[in-house]
Design a protein around this motif. Structure first.
Motif, PDB file in Angstrom:
ATOM      1  N   PHE A 100       0.825  -1.212   0.000  1.00 36.28           N
ATOM      2  CA  PHE A 100       0.000   0.000   0.000  1.00 36.28           C
ATOM      3  C   PHE A 100       0.856   1.258   0.000  1.00 36.28           C
ATOM      4  O   PHE A 100       2.071   1.220   0.136  1.00 36.28           O
ATOM      5  CB  PHE A 100      -0.932  -0.005   1.199  1.00 36.28           C
ATOM      6  CG  PHE A 100      -1.920  -1.130   1.167  1.00 36.28           C
ATOM      7  CD1 PHE A 100      -3.148  -0.967   0.557  1.00 36.28           C
ATOM      8  CD2 PHE A 100      -1.607  -2.370   1.710  1.00 36.28           C
ATOM      9  CE1 PHE A 100      -4.056  -2.003   0.514  1.00 36.28           C
ATOM     10  CE2 PHE A 100      -2.518  -3.414   1.667  1.00 36.28           C
ATOM     11  CZ  PHE A 100      -3.743  -3.234   1.070  1.00 36.28           C
ATOM     12  N   THR A 105       1.846   3.852   7.983  1.00 35.44           N
ATOM     13  CA  THR A 105       0.631   3.369   8.651  1.00 35.44           C
ATOM     14  C   THR A 105       0.301   1.928   8.283  1.00 35.44           C
ATOM     15  O   THR A 105      -0.672   1.374   8.786  1.00 35.44           O
ATOM     16  CB  THR A 105      -0.577   4.253   8.288  1.00 35.44           C
ATOM     17  OG1 THR A 105      -0.721   4.243   6.863  1.00 35.44           O
ATOM     18  CG2 THR A 105      -0.399   5.670   8.759  1.00 35.44           C
ATOM     19  N   SER A 106       1.103   1.321   7.393  1.00 37.11           N
ATOM     20  CA  SER A 106       0.748  -0.021   6.923  1.00 37.11           C
ATOM     21  C   SER A 106       1.205  -1.128   7.864  1.00 37.11           C
ATOM     22  O   SER A 106       0.771  -2.264   7.736  1.00 37.11           O
ATOM     23  CB  SER A 106       1.356  -0.267   5.541  1.00 37.11           C
ATOM     24  OG  SER A 106       0.676   0.495   4.583  1.00 37.11           O
ATOM     25  N   ASN A 108       1.536  -2.638  11.737  1.00 40.32           N
ATOM     26  CA  ASN A 108       0.873  -2.498  13.032  1.00 40.32           C
ATOM     27  C   ASN A 108       1.881  -2.005  14.068  1.00 40.32           C
ATOM     28  O   ASN A 108       2.875  -2.667  14.334  1.00 40.32           O
ATOM     29  CB  ASN A 108       0.292  -3.850  13.440  1.00 40.32           C
ATOM     30  CG  ASN A 108      -0.693  -3.730  14.577  1.00 40.32           C
ATOM     31  OD1 ASN A 108      -0.528  -2.884  15.453  1.00 40.32           O
ATOM     32  ND2 ASN A 108      -1.717  -4.545  14.560  1.00 40.32           N
ATOM     33  N   ARG A 115       6.742 -10.835  13.943  1.00 39.55           N
ATOM     34  CA  ARG A 115       5.413 -11.425  14.000  1.00 39.55           C
ATOM     35  C   ARG A 115       4.630 -11.085  12.737  1.00 39.55           C
ATOM     36  O   ARG A 115       3.929 -11.923  12.163  1.00 39.55           O
ATOM     37  CB  ARG A 115       4.701 -10.903  15.247  1.00 39.55           C
ATOM     38  CG  ARG A 115       3.223 -10.827  15.143  1.00 39.55           C
ATOM     39  CD  ARG A 115       2.492 -11.638  16.188  1.00 39.55           C
ATOM     40  NE  ARG A 115       1.082 -11.666  15.845  1.00 39.55           N
ATOM     41  CZ  ARG A 115       0.127 -11.149  16.621  1.00 39.55           C
ATOM     42  NH1 ARG A 115       0.453 -10.613  17.771  1.00 39.55           N
ATOM     43  NH2 ARG A 115      -1.121 -11.198  16.233  1.00 39.55           N
TER      44      ARG A 115
ATOM     45  N   TYR B 235      -3.091  -0.711   8.637  1.00 45.07           N
ATOM     46  CA  TYR B 235      -2.488  -1.995   8.995  1.00 45.07           C
ATOM     47  C   TYR B 235      -3.532  -3.110   9.110  1.00 45.07           C
ATOM     48  O   TYR B 235      -3.207  -4.279   8.969  1.00 45.07           O
ATOM     49  CB  TYR B 235      -1.630  -1.894  10.259  1.00 45.07           C
ATOM     50  CG  TYR B 235      -2.325  -1.316  11.473  1.00 45.07           C
ATOM     51  CD1 TYR B 235      -3.242  -2.049  12.193  1.00 45.07           C
ATOM     52  CD2 TYR B 235      -2.058  -0.020  11.885  1.00 45.07           C
ATOM     53  CE1 TYR B 235      -3.884  -1.528  13.289  1.00 45.07           C
ATOM     54  CE2 TYR B 235      -2.691   0.521  12.985  1.00 45.07           C
ATOM     55  CZ  TYR B 235      -3.604  -0.229  13.683  1.00 45.07           C
ATOM     56  OH  TYR B 235      -4.245   0.303  14.762  1.00 45.07           O
ATOM     57  N   VAL B 238      -3.906  -4.215   5.627  1.00 40.02           N
ATOM     58  CA  VAL B 238      -2.730  -5.023   5.289  1.00 40.02           C
ATOM     59  C   VAL B 238      -2.885  -6.429   5.865  1.00 40.02           C
ATOM     60  O   VAL B 238      -2.597  -7.419   5.191  1.00 40.02           O
ATOM     61  CB  VAL B 238      -1.436  -4.352   5.822  1.00 40.02           C
ATOM     62  CG1 VAL B 238      -0.250  -5.293   5.708  1.00 40.02           C
ATOM     63  CG2 VAL B 238      -1.165  -3.066   5.070  1.00 40.02           C
ATOM     64  N   ARG B 240      -5.626  -7.996   6.459  1.00 37.94           N
ATOM     65  CA  ARG B 240      -6.602  -8.730   5.646  1.00 37.94           C
ATOM     66  C   ARG B 240      -5.962  -9.158   4.333  1.00 37.94           C
ATOM     67  O   ARG B 240      -6.212 -10.261   3.829  1.00 37.94           O
ATOM     68  CB  ARG B 240      -7.824  -7.849   5.356  1.00 37.94           C
ATOM     69  CG  ARG B 240      -8.732  -7.672   6.561  1.00 37.94           C
ATOM     70  CD  ARG B 240      -9.802  -6.632   6.277  1.00 37.94           C
ATOM     71  NE  ARG B 240     -10.721  -7.041   5.228  1.00 37.94           N
ATOM     72  CZ  ARG B 240     -11.422  -6.183   4.489  1.00 37.94           C
ATOM     73  NH1 ARG B 240     -11.300  -4.880   4.695  1.00 37.94           N
ATOM     74  NH2 ARG B 240     -12.246  -6.615   3.563  1.00 37.94           N
ATOM     75  N   GLY B 252      -5.972 -10.001  16.864  1.00 37.29           N
ATOM     76  CA  GLY B 252      -4.517  -9.913  16.825  1.00 37.29           C
ATOM     77  C   GLY B 252      -4.006  -8.564  16.365  1.00 37.29           C
ATOM     78  O   GLY B 252      -2.910  -8.158  16.733  1.00 37.29           O
ATOM     79  N   HIS B 253      -4.762  -7.865  15.541  1.00 39.14           N
ATOM     80  CA  HIS B 253      -4.256  -6.606  14.987  1.00 39.14           C
ATOM     81  C   HIS B 253      -5.010  -5.385  15.482  1.00 39.14           C
ATOM     82  O   HIS B 253      -4.399  -4.413  15.908  1.00 39.14           O
ATOM     83  CB  HIS B 253      -4.284  -6.652  13.454  1.00 39.14           C
ATOM     84  CG  HIS B 253      -3.152  -7.453  12.886  1.00 39.14           C
ATOM     85  ND1 HIS B 253      -1.978  -6.898  12.493  1.00 39.14           N
ATOM     86  CD2 HIS B 253      -3.024  -8.784  12.688  1.00 39.14           C
ATOM     87  CE1 HIS B 253      -1.154  -7.844  12.062  1.00 39.14           C
ATOM     88  NE2 HIS B 253      -1.772  -9.001  12.171  1.00 39.14           N
ATOM     89  N   ALA B 254      -6.345  -5.413  15.401  1.00 35.39           N
ATOM     90  CA  ALA B 254      -7.102  -4.216  15.792  1.00 35.39           C
ATOM     91  C   ALA B 254      -7.166  -4.079  17.310  1.00 35.39           C
ATOM     92  O   ALA B 254      -6.925  -3.007  17.856  1.00 35.39           O
ATOM     93  CB  ALA B 254      -8.513  -4.277  15.199  1.00 35.39           C
ATOM     94  N   PRO B 256      -5.289  -5.049  20.028  1.00 34.31           N
ATOM     95  CA  PRO B 256      -4.183  -4.508  20.839  1.00 34.31           C
ATOM     96  C   PRO B 256      -4.058  -2.991  20.702  1.00 34.31           C
ATOM     97  O   PRO B 256      -3.723  -2.306  21.676  1.00 34.31           O
ATOM     98  CB  PRO B 256      -2.945  -5.196  20.274  1.00 34.31           C
ATOM     99  CG  PRO B 256      -3.447  -6.415  19.605  1.00 34.31           C
ATOM    100  CD  PRO B 256      -4.811  -6.103  19.112  1.00 34.31           C
ATOM    101  N   ASN B 257      -4.329  -2.454  19.534  1.00 34.27           N
ATOM    102  CA  ASN B 257      -4.270  -1.007  19.355  1.00 34.27           C
ATOM    103  C   ASN B 257      -5.444  -0.311  20.028  1.00 34.27           C
ATOM    104  O   ASN B 257      -5.304   0.756  20.601  1.00 34.27           O
ATOM    105  CB  ASN B 257      -4.244  -0.656  17.870  1.00 34.27           C
ATOM    106  CG  ASN B 257      -2.885  -0.910  17.259  1.00 34.27           C
ATOM    107  OD1 ASN B 257      -1.968  -0.135  17.446  1.00 34.27           O
ATOM    108  ND2 ASN B 257      -2.737  -2.024  16.577  1.00 34.27           N
TER     109      ASN B 257
END
Lengths: 673, 337
Positions: A100, A105-106, A108, A115, B235, B238, B240, B252-254, B256-257
């Protein structure tokens, strides 16, 4: 047309609409194309043309309320448009990967790089976690990340933008996909880093045999990576062909317009104005009947009232245009104005003189007992801007160009050094003393979305400075002047009653310019005024700024990272690196005869939208990324990335001194590269 | 990381000391003479009795000396003698605090157990019935006044339906278990007294729901907003695009933030539950710190007020310290290398 056997992806009549309450927005409206295995295909178009939505449709990564309402996406014998969620998931990341636009921002921010890379591989069951980790380290090394064994345990914020994009590419290639879609992968990066990433993309395509779809608004980027180009406009493909032919002999007026609107680093024309097309792209809720480009097309004929089909021109090219299909040619644009005779004369009277200017920012401490670190954003800069002149400030992000802009307008107070504006020393002046001078120096900012107060109408935005500086003494007098200002920047008087969100990016930038001009300034400091805009809108704004300069006798300090733009509009150019001036030269001299190796590498890194010319251009490899301004290298600051650095450069800092023909350069070996 | 912990700890100690100073000064400048309040009309008219009282409690010493003595005793866990109960303030607090800690902790766990999943599902299934339910729960929880909710709950579930027991921590006829921690649920588990455990648990249901109601609303709302924000980030797209399962993308991604703002709010909410249960404790006759605070304030009981305020300050500082630590663990950007 390619033989069906080696076709990897076949998109047919794809329609992706946003089903909003106000009716369908037909973002992608009947797109068809083929992609061979291992091919590199570029998709170019302005914002809203449907190129990104097209890519997301292939990956089925559409957000609500976007739907694929028609057409097919055949990939390895399956129609991706109709796969269920589990099936499309096994394609994503494994068969088709995507990179992207914004590497910042891509990734996490709360998960380690390791990971994020490993899960991309283990999710498809092709690797054990252990094997995936080893492969991730290999991939990072292949992508040019230093010390990958250690880097893999880092968090994203410890990486620069360029490095993050290398991580994203590692992720993309981790399952050896048949297709990689890169959506504006270098738009957020500096030109030097962009050149590195594009080179990497070419190598990867060559080494892995992965097909690539590269989406960009920049013809230069596309031209140098892709074997074939699709030009999109208003949700359709309007032209298709190999870059050599398409860019030298465009057969659709929109391609023609894009090509001529973009300033080129190898330009020879002396006119500062660019060829632009009028108007805006049509409303995607109601595409016009007939040719969608007709309203803006300088070549339109009566037949254009009917919708043209995308028809082949020869074996490799196709175009959606009645004019060229009937054998018509698209002649190069005529320059509307004669070459301007710039009134630089004025006895070379200096308007702004900056001497040995410093700005140091003290960074927050890590703990109670650690010494504070100092960021030397501007570290000893001297420059002069003469009346009526346009001076360009260029350099990579972090070189201090924006800080410098804020110093000379005294939005920041300098740490040391002298700023003299029209004979008045303002370097240590109090804000109350500066305020009357603000009438005479104004700024235009980069982001037209953030720099206009959303709660104020355009009329209030423009009347504010008039009333504040008592240029007019009543609201009614102000509203008259607001009308004049709007007219000056090419907006209708009715705009005064509307709010910023009702305008497009280009129109907002016009409002920003009107606001800056409201108080009748002498000096306008423009900080990246066009980098957030589409190519054609960029050209319109440049032309507007050039017009206004001639009419009002303005002096510009023009900050940009895009060398082609700077070359186009500036009389003199100052090249900054890590808070110091590397070179000062007249625009023409700088590009024909750069003396500093940094200038040479910057010029070499900027792509030209013509593969044939690009092949003949000199390629100077630019190593690595800019070092930190907290801890700059000893001696010459550029030496760590310089291709011709000598031992002397480590110990002795070169001073800025006159080189050939009054060109100033800070290098021990000027012109050696 | 260790340096970060110590620097946060040092800041916390300074904050608690500052808080005690502020409390001390405020308590000494408000009108109201504790001697007059404690002695009653008859004795208060006798100057000898008043000065004897002042000498006994050190009220005749200069201000800074009173504060210095206060700090010295504080170091030994001695808050002085309560003017109204005539016992050591520490002994009072040891009596009252466990009831409040138990109630607040159960209410806090309840808020998390309901608020987090509800907020997450509401964000993932935006505009579904779960989302509408979550918004209704949040609105009612935040806007319903505690005393009103307490009386309504008591009236329906105790008075009308008879499903829940009445006020207090135990049935009036039940014997309290031997005191170990003072928290009935823990004490009865240690003693293996399951009958009393059930009784104590039943008595906790209504007050903890009432106390938790506002916090449930806040946590649901914050979780939902934070999840919506996280889910819209690049992210997540990304993740997905890697072909991860939807469940992995969300948890796992959304998540924790999204937890970052929730942790901040959760910490403050727990501190508020611990220190702000006055209304709930009053309606449910809950022998906790809230009622003790109220009584001490009314009788201008300086040592008790200062002890409680110090404890409140310490609780807030401690909770914020823990929030900072968990923040540093959740977000690597907080601790720079």
């Amino acid at each position: 047309m390619p033989a069906p056997a080696d076709i990897l992806l076949q998109v047919r009549d794809l329609r992706t609409w946003f089903l909003t309450d106000a009716g369908p927005v037909r973002a992608v409206d009947g797109v068809s194309f083929d992609l061979r295995a291992g091919e590199t295909l570029g998709i170019v178009g302005e914002s809203g043309s449907g190129k990104s939505v097209c890519a997301k449709s292939i990956m089925r990564l559409l957000d609500e309320p976007a739907r694929i309402v028609g057409g097919s996406i055949l990939f390895q014998g399956r129609d991706l448009a109709n796969l269920d969620e589990a099936a499309i998931r096994s394609v994503r990341g494994r068969e088709i990967a995507m990179v992207f636009q914004d590497p910042m921002t891509s990734l996490n921010p709360v998960l380690r790089i390791a990971r994020q890379l490993v899960e991309a591989m283990t999710a498809h069951g092709r690797f054990t976690p252990k094997a995936a980790r080893l492969r991730a380290i290999d991939l990072l090394r292949r992508m040019g990340v230093g010390a990958p064994e250690r880097a893999i345990n880092s968090y994203p914020h410890q990486f620069s933008g360029g490095m993050r994009q290398r991580v994203m590419l590692s992720m993309g290639f981790s399952n050896e996909p048949a297709l990689l879609i890169a959506d504006e992968p270098t738009t957020a990066l500096d030109v030097t880093i962009q050149a590195q990433i594009l080179e990497l993309l070419r190598e990867l395509n060559h080494d892995f045999g992965t097909a690539v779809i590269l989406i960009s608004h920049d013809l230069g980027v596309i031209a140098n990576v892709c074997q074939r180009i699709l030009v999109m406009y208003a949700g359709e493909v309007v032209e298709e062909g190999p870059p050599e032919e398409l860019l030298s002999d465009p057969r659709h007026p929109y391609t023609w317009a894009l090509l001529h609107a973009a300033p080129r680093i190898d330009a020879t024309a002396t006119d500062r104005r660019l060829a632009t097309i009028d108007g805006q792209p049509p409303d995607p809720r109601a595409w016009p009947d007939g040719c969608r480009f007709r309203a803006r097309c300088p070549f339109a004929i009566a037949q254009c009232a009917d919708h043209p089909a995308l028809l082949p021109i020869n074996d490799t090219r196709a175009s959606r245009c009645w004019v060229t299909q009937q054998g018509g040619t698209l002649r190069p644009p005529e320059r509307a104005h004669p070459a301007p005779t710039m009134a630089i004369a004025d006895a070379r009277q200096p308007l702004l003189e900056v001497t040995d200017l410093h700005k140091h920012f003290v960074l927050p401490k890590d703990g109670y007992f650690t010494p504070a670190r100092v960021l030397r954003a501007v570290d000893g800069v001297s420059l002069t801007v003469h009346r009526g002149e346009t001076v360009g400030l260029v350099g990579e992000s972090g070189c201090g160009k924006s800080t410098l802009a804020r110093l000379v307008t005294r939005l920041h107070a300098p740490t040391a050094g002298k700023i003299v504006f029209d004979g008045i020393d303002i370097s240590q002046a109090r804000q109350s003393d500066i305020r009357p001078l603000r009438r005479r120096m104004q700024m235009i900012f980069q982001d037209p979305y953030a720099s206009l107060n959303p709660r104020m109408s355009v009329g209030e935005i423009l009347a504010g400075p008039l009333l504040l500086h008592r240029i007019v003494d009543s609201r009614s007098a102000a509203s008259g002047r607001v009308g004049e200002l709007l007219d000056l920047v090419g907006l209708p008087a009715t705009a005064a009653g509307r709010f910023p969100h009702e305008f497009s990016g280009g129109q907002r930038q016009r409002i920003s310019i009107a606001r800056a001009l409201a108080v009748g300034p002498d000096l306008v400091v423009a900080d990246e005024p066009i980098s957030a805009l589409d190519v054609n809108i960029q050209a319109q704004i440049i032309n507007l700024m050039v017009d206004l300069q001639e009419r009002l006798g303005l002096t510009y300090l023009f900050i940009a990272h895009d060398l082609a733009v700077v070359r186009h509009v500036c009389d003199r150019i100052i090249v900054l690196y890590l808070g110091k001036v590397m070179e000062i030269a007249r625009a023409a001299d700088l590009f024909t005869r750069p003396l500093h190796p940094y200038t040479s590498t910057l010029i070499a890194a900027a792509p030209v939208p013509d593969p044939r010319i690009e092949r003949t251009r000199r390629h100077v490899p630019m190593k690595g990324e800019p070092p930190s301004a907290v801890n700059p290298p000893s001696g010459c600051r550029f030496r760590t990335r310089c291709p011709i650095a000598q031992p002397r450069c480590t110990v002795e800092e070169p001073v800025l001194q006159p080189g050939v023909a009054g060109q100033m350069v800070a290098c021990h070996f000027p012109g050696a590269l | 990381m260790i340096r970060y912990v110590f620097s946060r700890l040092a800041t916390s100690i300074v904050l608690v000391l500052l808080a005690t100073l502020v409390v001390f000064l405020i308590a000494n400048t408000i009108p109201g003479d504790p001697a007059l309040a404690a002695l009653g009309d008859e004795q208060a008219s006798d100057p000898a009795a008043v000065s004897a009282f002042r000498a006994l409690y050190g009220l005749d010493k200069p201000l800074w000396e009173q504060y210095w003595r206060f700090l010295q005793r504080l170091a030994h866990g001695d808050f002085g003698r309560s003017i109204s109960s005539r016992r050591a303030v520490m002994a009072d607090i040891i009596d009252y605090a466990p009831a409040t800690i138990e109630l607040a902790t159960i209410a806090f766990l309840l808020s998390l157990l309901i608020g987090l999943p509800l907020g997450i599902i509401a964000a993932v299934r935006r505009d579904s019935w779960v989302d509408h339910l979550a918004r209704a729960v949040a609105l009612i929880g935040v806007s319903a006044p505690t005393f009103w909710l307490a009386f309504i709950m008591l009236a329906i579930f105790y008075g009308y339906l008879g499903w829940a027991p009445g006020t207090g921590r135990l049935d009036p006829i039940a014997f309290a278990p031997d005191r170990i921690t003072g928290m009935l649920l823990i004490d009865t588990i240690i003693l293996g007294d399951w009958e009393t455990f059930r009784d104590a648990a039943a008595h906790l249901v209504l007050p903890s729901i009432v106390l938790a109601s506002a916090t449930i609303g806040l946590i649901t709302r914050t979780t939902r907003a934070a999840m919506l924000e996280a889910l819209s980030q690049d992210y997540v797209r990304v993740a997905r695009a890697k072909g991860l399962l939807a469940r992995v993308v969300i948890t796992g991604h959304a998540l924790p933030n999204a937890m970052l703002p929730v942790v901040t709010l959760g910490g403050l909410a727990y501190a508020n539950l611990l220190t702000g249960a006055v209304m709930t404790e009053t309606v449910f006759s809950w022998p906790g710190l809230g009622r003790y605070t109220f009584r001490s304030a009314v009788s201008v009981d300086f040592p008790a007020i200062m002890a409680i305020t110090t404890i409140v300050a310490a609780v807030f500082v401690l909770v914020n310290f823990l929030v900072d630590l968990s923040y540093a663990m959740l977000d690597p950007r907080v601790v720079k290398k």
